[in-house]
Design an enzyme around this catalytic site. Structure first.
Site, PDB file in Angstrom:
ATOM      1  N   ASP A  79       0.839  -1.200   0.000  1.00 58.95           N
ATOM      2  CA  ASP A  79       0.000   0.000   0.000  1.00 58.95           C
ATOM      3  C   ASP A  79       0.874   1.250   0.000  1.00 58.95           C
ATOM      4  OD1 ASP A  79      -2.213  -1.611   0.227  1.00 58.95           O
ATOM      5  OD2 ASP A  79      -2.261  -1.496   2.416  1.00 58.95           O
ATOM      6  N   ASP A  85       1.078   7.693   8.194  1.00 59.52           N
ATOM      7  CA  ASP A  85       1.329   6.262   8.477  1.00 59.52           C
ATOM      8  C   ASP A  85       2.679   6.124   9.148  1.00 59.52           C
ATOM      9  OD1 ASP A  85      -0.881   4.884   7.317  1.00 59.52           O
ATOM     10  OD2 ASP A  85      -0.030   5.117   5.314  1.00 59.52           O
ATOM     11  N   GLU A 108       2.136  -3.220  10.298  1.00 59.01           N
ATOM     12  CA  GLU A 108       1.837  -3.255   8.867  1.00 59.01           C
ATOM     13  C   GLU A 108       2.908  -2.505   8.072  1.00 59.01           C
ATOM     14  OE1 GLU A 108      -1.633  -1.115   7.514  1.00 59.01           O
ATOM     15  OE2 GLU A 108      -1.587  -2.128   5.587  1.00 59.01           O
ATOM     16  N   GLU A 109       3.505  -1.511   8.702  1.00 57.06           N
ATOM     17  CA  GLU A 109       4.443  -0.652   7.974  1.00 57.06           C
ATOM     18  C   GLU A 109       5.861  -1.208   7.905  1.00 57.06           C
ATOM     19  OE1 GLU A 109       3.169   1.729   6.264  1.00 57.06           O
ATOM     20  OE2 GLU A 109       1.209   1.497   7.210  1.00 57.06           O
ATOM     21  N   ASP A 129      -1.721  -2.200  13.219  1.00 56.57           N
ATOM     22  CA  ASP A 129      -1.829  -1.384  12.005  1.00 56.57           C
ATOM     23  C   ASP A 129      -1.878   0.047  12.537  1.00 56.57           C
ATOM     24  OD1 ASP A 129      -2.509   0.102   9.840  1.00 56.57           O
ATOM     25  OD2 ASP A 129      -4.308  -1.038   9.304  1.00 56.57           O
ATOM     26  N   LEU A 131      -2.216   3.059  11.268  1.00 60.37           N
ATOM     27  CA  LEU A 131      -3.252   4.001  10.805  1.00 60.37           C
ATOM     28  C   LEU A 131      -4.089   3.369   9.695  1.00 60.37           C
ATOM     29  CD1 LEU A 131      -3.755   6.661  12.112  1.00 60.37           C
ATOM     30  CD2 LEU A 131      -2.465   7.790  10.317  1.00 60.37           C
ATOM     31  N   ASP A 132      -5.146   2.695  10.107  1.00 62.83           N
ATOM     32  CA  ASP A 132      -6.050   2.065   9.142  1.00 62.83           C
ATOM     33  C   ASP A 132      -6.891   3.145   8.468  1.00 62.83           C
ATOM     34  OD1 ASP A 132      -7.645  -0.112   7.980  1.00 62.83           O
ATOM     35  OD2 ASP A 132      -9.212   0.616   9.324  1.00 62.83           O
ATOM     36  N   GLU A 286      -5.301  -6.637  11.538  1.00 64.91           N
ATOM     37  CA  GLU A 286      -6.550  -5.928  11.217  1.00 64.91           C
ATOM     38  C   GLU A 286      -7.751  -6.833  11.542  1.00 64.91           C
ATOM     39  OE1 GLU A 286      -5.310  -2.801   7.689  1.00 64.91           O
ATOM     40  OE2 GLU A 286      -6.002  -4.766   7.039  1.00 64.91           O
TER      41      GLU A 286
HETATM   42  P1  AFP Z   1      -5.997   2.304   3.523  1.00 64.68           P
HETATM   43  O1  AFP Z   1      -5.402   2.144   4.914  1.00 64.68           O
HETATM   44  O2  AFP Z   1      -4.986   2.136   2.429  1.00 64.68           O
HETATM   45  O3  AFP Z   1      -6.802   3.556   3.385  1.00 64.68           O
HETATM   46  O4  AFP Z   1      -6.993   1.062   3.328  1.00 64.68           O
HETATM   47  C1  AFP Z   1      -8.078   0.930   4.199  1.00 64.68           C
HETATM   48  C2  AFP Z   1      -8.507  -0.500   4.219  1.00 64.68           C
HETATM   49  O5  AFP Z   1      -7.440  -1.377   4.517  1.00 64.68           O
HETATM   50  C3  AFP Z   1      -9.657  -0.723   5.204  1.00 64.68           C
HETATM   51  O6  AFP Z   1      -9.643   0.128   6.300  1.00 64.68           O
HETATM   52  C4  AFP Z   1     -10.892  -0.523   4.362  1.00 64.68           C
HETATM   53  O7  AFP Z   1     -12.007  -1.219   4.846  1.00 64.68           O
HETATM   54  C5  AFP Z   1     -10.450  -1.034   3.019  1.00 64.68           C
HETATM   55  O8  AFP Z   1      -9.033  -0.864   2.963  1.00 64.68           O
HETATM   56  C6  AFP Z   1     -11.085  -0.279   1.890  1.00 64.68           C
HETATM   57  O9  AFP Z   1     -10.705  -0.884   0.696  1.00 64.68           O
HETATM   58  P2  AFP Z   1     -11.413  -0.479  -0.693  1.00 64.68           P
HETATM   59  O10 AFP Z   1     -10.964   0.915  -1.004  1.00 64.68           O
HETATM   60  O11 AFP Z   1     -10.902  -1.509  -1.658  1.00 64.68           O
HETATM   61  O12 AFP Z   1     -12.889  -0.570  -0.490  1.00 64.68           O
END
Ligand code: AFP
Length: 339
Positions: A79, A85, A108-109, A129, A131-132, A286
């Site tokens: 990612d 992050d 995660e990082e 994780d 910063l989700d 997660e």
């Molecule tokens: P980011 O941390 O890259 O913003 O991703 C967030 C995530 O891991 C999770 O929190 C969301 O539910 C999911 O990805 C969203 O994924 P989509 O954009 O494919 O729906």
């Protein structure tokens, strides 16, 4: 006739519950029930609350301090990394890194786990994780920190293998949601408690003890744009909900979507897609912690038709599909997958 004025009733401060407790005092009180408890676990939680306060503060000032946006690198799972992050990861590493009870840290990082010490007096592994949902930060959308705490297996060789335990083995799990308020949701395997950061005092105050997820609620949360890529059972489930008067809610930050479901009910899904045939979300830091919380609150969590917490991990950064939420809503999904 004159009316006699009644004594004014002192206003109740809505910020204060009857028995005021901070997260740390609550954990200390729980710990005192276990003879021989050393306080090590409480120190780990205090590193997490300290990190949460620092990260929350940084997020609030992010636009002013120009720490939004990507930095042009990708993390261990491919990612794109956001500036925050990296800041959140460093904060957690620094806070947890000097806690005596932590043997292994995994994020995660970071490609590889950080081994702090292998001796038996370091009883815990902490995975997180930082910063989700960080890709949502530029749009001021809620983000979160997720963590999982495992008992360190001193026999594991190499030591990294100590991390590869199924979710049922977690001793604690939680998340911090940086939303309109900052909430810390925690389970140590005896129900789920919710703490809210009092912004002026700087303490997480117990706001709800033994949180229970509603058994059912006609609401589903999935990125429906990928529908054509989902296995047939998920598509049949979506056909079914469309005939049942359900509403759809999807924030795109798993912590925020699942927090809403914890409070209001419903089901969260991230099925396998063509791009991510095993699902997108990471199992160990997660899906597992969120699954432990949902189940401790009376809900259910599955990876396809397998109970999520029973999945035996083979790699630290492995991905999984996810179905979790209110028990009756998860059952509706499973019914369509098993047809
Ligand atoms: P980011 O941390 O890259 O913003 O991703 C967030 C995530 O891991 C999770 O929190 C969301 O539910 C999911 O990805 C969203 O994924 P989509 O954009 O494919 O729906």
């Amino acid at each position: 006739m004159s009316t006699v004025a009644k004594d004014p009733v002192p206003p109740t401060d809505p910020g204060l519950s009857e028995n005021l407790a901070t997260l740390e005092s609550h954990i200390l009180a729980e710990e005192s029930r276990y003879p021989g408890a050393t306080g090590t676990f409480t120190w780990i939680l205090s590193a997490l609350t300290l990190s949460a306060k620092i990260i929350a503060n940084k997020i609030r000032r992010a636009r002013i301090e120009d720490v939004l946006g990507a930095i042009g690198t990708v993390n261990a799972t491919g990612d794109e990394q956001q500036k925050l992050d990296v800041i959140a990861n460093e904060t957690l590493m620094r806070a947890l890194g000097n806690r005596a009870g932590v043997a292994v840290l995994a994020s995660e990082e970071n490609d590889q786990p950080i081994i702090l010490r292998t001796k038996e007096d370091r009883p815990y592994c902490v995975l997180f994780d930082p910063l989700d949902g960080s890709s949502n930060l530029d749009a001021c959308v809620s983000v979160g920190t997720i963590f999982s705490i495992l008992r360190h297996d001193t026999e594991a060789d190499p030591i990294e293998k100590s991390l590869l335990q199924p979710g049922v083995k977690q001793v604690a799990a939680g998340y911090i949601l940086y939303g309109s308020s900052c909430v810390f949701v925690l389970t140590t395997g005896h129900g789920v408690n919710l703490f809210v950061l009092h912004p002026s005092v700087g303490a997480f105050i117990l706001a709800q003890e033994n949180l229970r997820i509603p058994k059912a609620a006609p609401s589903y949360s999935v990125n429906e744009a990928y529908r054509a890529q989902f296995p047939a059972g998920y598509q049949k489930y979506l056909d079914w909900v469309h005939t049942q008067g359900y509403s759809s809610r999807y924030i795109g930050t798993m912590v925020a979507d699942i927090h809403r479901i914890l409070v209001q009910g419903g089901v969260f899904l991230y099925p396998p897609t063509k791009k991510n045939p095993s699902g997108k979300l990471r199992l160990m830091y997660e899906a597992n912690p969120m699954a432990m919380i949902v189940e401790q609150a009376g809900g259910k969590a599955y990876a396809g038709t397998e109970p999520l917490l029973e999945v035996q991990p083979e790699a630290l950064h492995q991905r999984t599909s996810v179905i979790m939420g209110s028990s009756a809503e998860v059952d509706h999904v499973l019914r369509h997958l098993k047809k």
